[in-house]
Design a protein around this motif. Structure first.
Motif, short mmCIF file in Angstrom:
data_model
loop_
_atom_site.label_atom_id
_atom_site.label_comp_id
_atom_site.label_asym_id
_atom_site.label_seq_id
_atom_site.Cartn_x
_atom_site.Cartn_y
_atom_site.Cartn_z
N THR B 21 0.84 -1.22 0.00
CA THR B 21 0.00 0.00 0.00
C THR B 21 0.87 1.25 0.00
OG1 THR B 21 -1.60 -1.26 1.28
CG2 THR B 21 -1.94 1.12 1.20
N ALA B 22 1.92 1.24 0.82
CA ALA B 22 2.83 2.41 0.86
C ALA B 22 3.48 2.59 -0.51
CB ALA B 22 3.89 2.22 1.93
N GLY B 23 3.85 1.49 -1.15
CA GLY B 23 4.46 1.54 -2.48
C GLY B 23 3.50 2.12 -3.51
N ILE B 24 2.25 1.65 -3.47
CA ILE B 24 1.25 2.15 -4.43
C ILE B 24 1.00 3.64 -4.20
CG2 ILE B 24 -1.18 1.97 -5.15
CD1 ILE B 24 -0.95 -1.08 -4.54
N ALA B 25 0.91 4.03 -2.93
CA ALA B 25 0.67 5.46 -2.62
C ALA B 25 1.81 6.32 -3.15
CB ALA B 25 0.52 5.63 -1.11
N LEU B 26 3.02 5.83 -2.98
CA LEU B 26 4.19 6.59 -3.42
C LEU B 26 4.28 6.62 -4.95
CD1 LEU B 26 6.22 8.01 -1.69
CD2 LEU B 26 7.76 6.10 -1.95
N ALA B 27 3.96 5.49 -5.58
CA ALA B 27 4.00 5.42 -7.05
C ALA B 27 3.00 6.39 -7.67
CB ALA B 27 3.73 4.00 -7.50
N ASN B 28 1.88 6.59 -6.98
CA ASN B 28 0.84 7.49 -7.51
C ASN B 28 0.99 8.92 -7.02
OD1 ASN B 28 -0.76 5.71 -9.17
ND2 ASN B 28 -1.26 4.66 -7.27
N PHE B 29 1.99 9.15 -6.21
CA PHE B 29 2.15 10.50 -5.66
C PHE B 29 2.62 11.46 -6.75
CE2 PHE B 29 4.95 13.74 -3.72
CZ PHE B 29 4.04 14.36 -2.89
N SER B 30 1.92 12.56 -6.88
CA SER B 30 2.39 13.58 -7.82
C SER B 30 2.23 14.95 -7.19
CB SER B 30 1.62 13.50 -9.14
OG SER B 30 0.29 13.88 -8.93
N ALA B 31 3.15 15.83 -7.51
CA ALA B 31 3.10 17.19 -6.96
C ALA B 31 2.66 18.12 -8.08
CB ALA B 31 4.47 17.58 -6.44
N LYS B 32 1.73 19.03 -7.78
CA LYS B 32 1.22 19.89 -8.85
C LYS B 32 2.23 20.94 -9.29
CE LYS B 32 -1.34 22.72 -5.52
NZ LYS B 32 -2.64 23.28 -5.17
N ASP B 33 3.25 21.19 -8.46
CA ASP B 33 4.23 22.21 -8.83
C ASP B 33 5.56 21.62 -9.29
OD1 ASP B 33 4.94 21.18 -6.41
OD2 ASP B 33 5.42 23.09 -5.45
N PHE B 34 5.58 20.31 -9.56
CA PHE B 34 6.85 19.68 -9.97
C PHE B 34 6.61 18.60 -11.00
CE2 PHE B 34 10.27 16.57 -9.56
CZ PHE B 34 11.40 17.39 -9.59
N LYS B 35 7.41 18.62 -12.04
CA LYS B 35 7.31 17.59 -13.07
C LYS B 35 8.72 17.23 -13.54
CE LYS B 35 5.53 15.63 -16.91
NZ LYS B 35 4.49 14.64 -17.05
N HIS B 36 8.94 15.95 -13.75
CA HIS B 36 10.25 15.51 -14.22
C HIS B 36 10.11 14.95 -15.64
CE1 HIS B 36 13.60 12.67 -14.73
NE2 HIS B 36 14.27 13.57 -14.08
N ALA B 37 11.02 15.30 -16.51
CA ALA B 37 10.99 14.77 -17.88
C ALA B 37 12.41 14.59 -18.40
CB ALA B 37 10.23 15.72 -18.79
N SER B 38 12.58 13.61 -19.27
CA SER B 38 13.89 13.40 -19.92
C SER B 38 13.73 13.64 -21.41
CB SER B 38 14.36 11.96 -19.72
OG SER B 38 14.51 11.70 -18.35
N ILE B 39 14.71 14.30 -21.99
CA ILE B 39 14.67 14.54 -23.44
C ILE B 39 16.01 14.12 -24.05
CG2 ILE B 39 14.25 16.22 -25.28
CD1 ILE B 39 13.16 18.14 -23.25
N ILE B 40 15.92 13.37 -25.15
CA ILE B 40 17.13 13.12 -25.95
C ILE B 40 17.04 14.06 -27.14
CG2 ILE B 40 18.40 11.41 -27.33
CD1 ILE B 40 17.42 9.30 -25.32
N VAL B 41 17.94 15.01 -27.17
CA VAL B 41 17.86 16.08 -28.17
C VAL B 41 18.56 15.65 -29.46
CG1 VAL B 41 18.38 18.51 -28.63
CG2 VAL B 41 17.84 17.77 -26.31
N LYS B 42 17.80 15.71 -30.56
CA LYS B 42 18.38 15.38 -31.88
C LYS B 42 17.96 16.46 -32.87
CE LYS B 42 18.76 10.40 -31.36
NZ LYS B 42 18.09 9.12 -31.55
N ARG B 43 18.90 16.84 -33.71
CA ARG B 43 18.63 17.85 -34.74
C ARG B 43 17.60 17.32 -35.74
NH1 ARG B 43 21.85 22.58 -35.80
NH2 ARG B 43 23.62 22.06 -34.48
N ASN B 44 16.73 18.22 -36.21
CA ASN B 44 15.71 17.92 -37.21
C ASN B 44 14.76 16.79 -36.81
OD1 ASN B 44 16.96 19.84 -38.88
ND2 ASN B 44 18.41 18.29 -39.60
N VAL B 45 14.58 16.57 -35.54
CA VAL B 45 13.61 15.56 -35.08
C VAL B 45 12.56 16.28 -34.25
CG1 VAL B 45 13.29 13.49 -33.65
CG2 VAL B 45 15.32 13.69 -35.09
#
Lengths: 275, 155
Positions: B21-45
């Motif tokens: 239950t603690a794992g599920i709660a943490l997995a679903n935890f999201s903050a409205k003022d924070f977002k994480h994203a990864s980008i692989i930058v490629k030219r002309n894509v």
């Protein structure tokens, strides 16, 4: 006396771990091309099962987190033969929570020993490893202790660390590590319940002791008068008194040696002994 | 004996579920003022847009930027956003391959090097993140940052 010297040695190792891994020096992360314990140095993510493909995800994780993978491999190898020395003697994260915990008044400390730690830990670890694969979601970076502690220590120097800690995510992380680490009796609640490396390491420790190849803490029951001092000193509530005898849970014991230090009869020692 | 065993077993089951239950709660935890994203930058894509919360206050977008075959000098720009990097480390070790960082400008970036950035967005509306080759000021890639869920459009 020997126990006291061992404890001093443990504190020196923990301080060394903090100096080498954490800001402001971050010597080891910088040697691996990072500035803290994220990216290539992250030891908490490469084993997470990816919904895009388990095998390809694992290979990808090992490649991108090569240093973290090697570190975890080395930790497991040491544990197999010498017990959980990384967790008790070197881990900069657990070391920091333990040191900060020492400054917390006794009245404010929370005793989590009512929680059956191995059961909770492996339930949590299951979601940690397989959550993304079974569609629940990923935990790894959320409230990560390997991010919160370095950011906390480095925040006077790096504005970006303060930015993260001031977000709801950062504050939730601080609250988690605050309650389960800084305020927990012994300062190792996070290590014992929520740390995925600690959870896997404890399985390796259990296997090592079962096979009789691992050194561990042992109790000589002919010397033990069941006073309970060791039970009270244990940071990870691995010791319990059952039917007039102290029992040690090899799935939680960190081989820190605190019990050896407090035992008035010298009944506890560190060495090889099959369960 | 049997009673003790069964109560121990029950306790184990309860705490396994507590951990899950603690794992599920943490997995679903999201903050409205924070977002994480990864980008692989490629030219002309064409880059996939990043969706942040439709929340009016200050938001922090944590970006892990990887530019596999990019230039050595890179600038990251976003109108109405403050850019902070985790770099530099507080104390630079002599063996550390150092790059110069000034806000969103990076000099001496190694190919494939991960650039961790925080974009502090204080203004409403959608944004465009530009990753620029500083040597000739050409845009390597533009990433749309949209407010709202996956179906959000530009506004």
């Amino acid at each position: 006396m020997q126990g006291i010297t061992k404890i001093k040695r443990r504190y020196i190792f923990m301080l060394l771990g903090i100096l080498l891994f954490l800001p402001p020096l971050s010597v080891i992360p910088q040697a691996a091309g990072e500035v803290n314990m994220c990216g290539a140095v992250c030891p908490r993510m490469f084993f997470i099962l990816s919904p895009k493909g388990i095998w390809s995800g694992l290979v990808n994780g090992i490649q991108s987190m090569w240093f973290g993978t090697a570190l975890v491999g080395a930790i497991f190898l040491v544990t197999l033969f010498f017990g959980r020395l990384w967790c008790s003697h070197v881990c900069p994260i657990g070391g920091t929570t333990e040191f900060i915990n020492k400054g917390v008044p006794k009245k404010l400390k929370i005793n989590f020993s009512f929680i059956q730690a191995p059961a909770f830990r492996y339930g949590f670890l299951f979601i940690y490893i397989a959550g993304a694969l079974i569609g629940i979601g990923a935990i790894a970076c959320k409230l990560c202790n390997f991010r919160i502690i370095p950011f906390m220590i480095g925040s006077p120097f790096v504005p970006a660390y303060r930015t993260y800690l001031a977000t709801s995510m950062g504050l939730a992380g601080l609250a988690t590590i605050g309650v389960s680490g800084f305020l927990a009796k012994g300062g190792r609640g996070y290590c014992n319940l929520l740390c995925p490396i600690g959870a896997m390491d404890s399985v390796i420790n259990f296997l090592g002791t079962k096979l009789g190849i691992s050194k561990r803490m042992n109790t000589d029951y002919s010397k033990c008068d069941n006073c309970g001092s060791c039970v009270d000193s244990c940071m990870v509530w691995a010791l319990t008194q059952e039917k007039g005898q102290v029992k040690r849970d090899p799935l939680s014991c960190m081989s820190c040696g605190e019990c050896e230090r407090v035992c008035p009869n010298g009944a506890i020692s560190y060495g090889k002994n099959k369960i | 004996m049997g009673k003790m065993m069964s109560s121990k077993f029950l306790k184990t089951i309860i705490f396994i579920f507590a951990g899950i239950t603690a794992g599920i709660a943490l997995a679903n935890f999201s903050a409205k003022d924070f977002k994480h994203a990864s980008i692989i930058v490629k030219r002309n894509v064409q880059a996939k847009p990043i969706h942040i919360n439709d929340y009016k206050g200050k938001q922090v977008l944590a970006l892990s930027l990887k530019i596999p075959d990019g230039p050595k000098d890179i600038e990251v720009k976003m109108k109405g956003a403050e850019i902070q990097s985790w770099y530099p480390p507080p104390v630079k070790m002599p063996f550390y391959k150092w790059m110069d960082v000034d806000g969103g400008r990076f000099h001496g970036v190694e190919p494939g090097k991960r650039l961790p950035l925080y974009l502090i967005i204080r203004q409403a509306g959608c944004k465009e993140l530009e990753i620029i080759d500083s040597s000739d000021s050409s845009i390597i890639q533009t990433v749309h940052v949209m407010r709202g869920g996956a179906n959000a459009g530009h506004h």
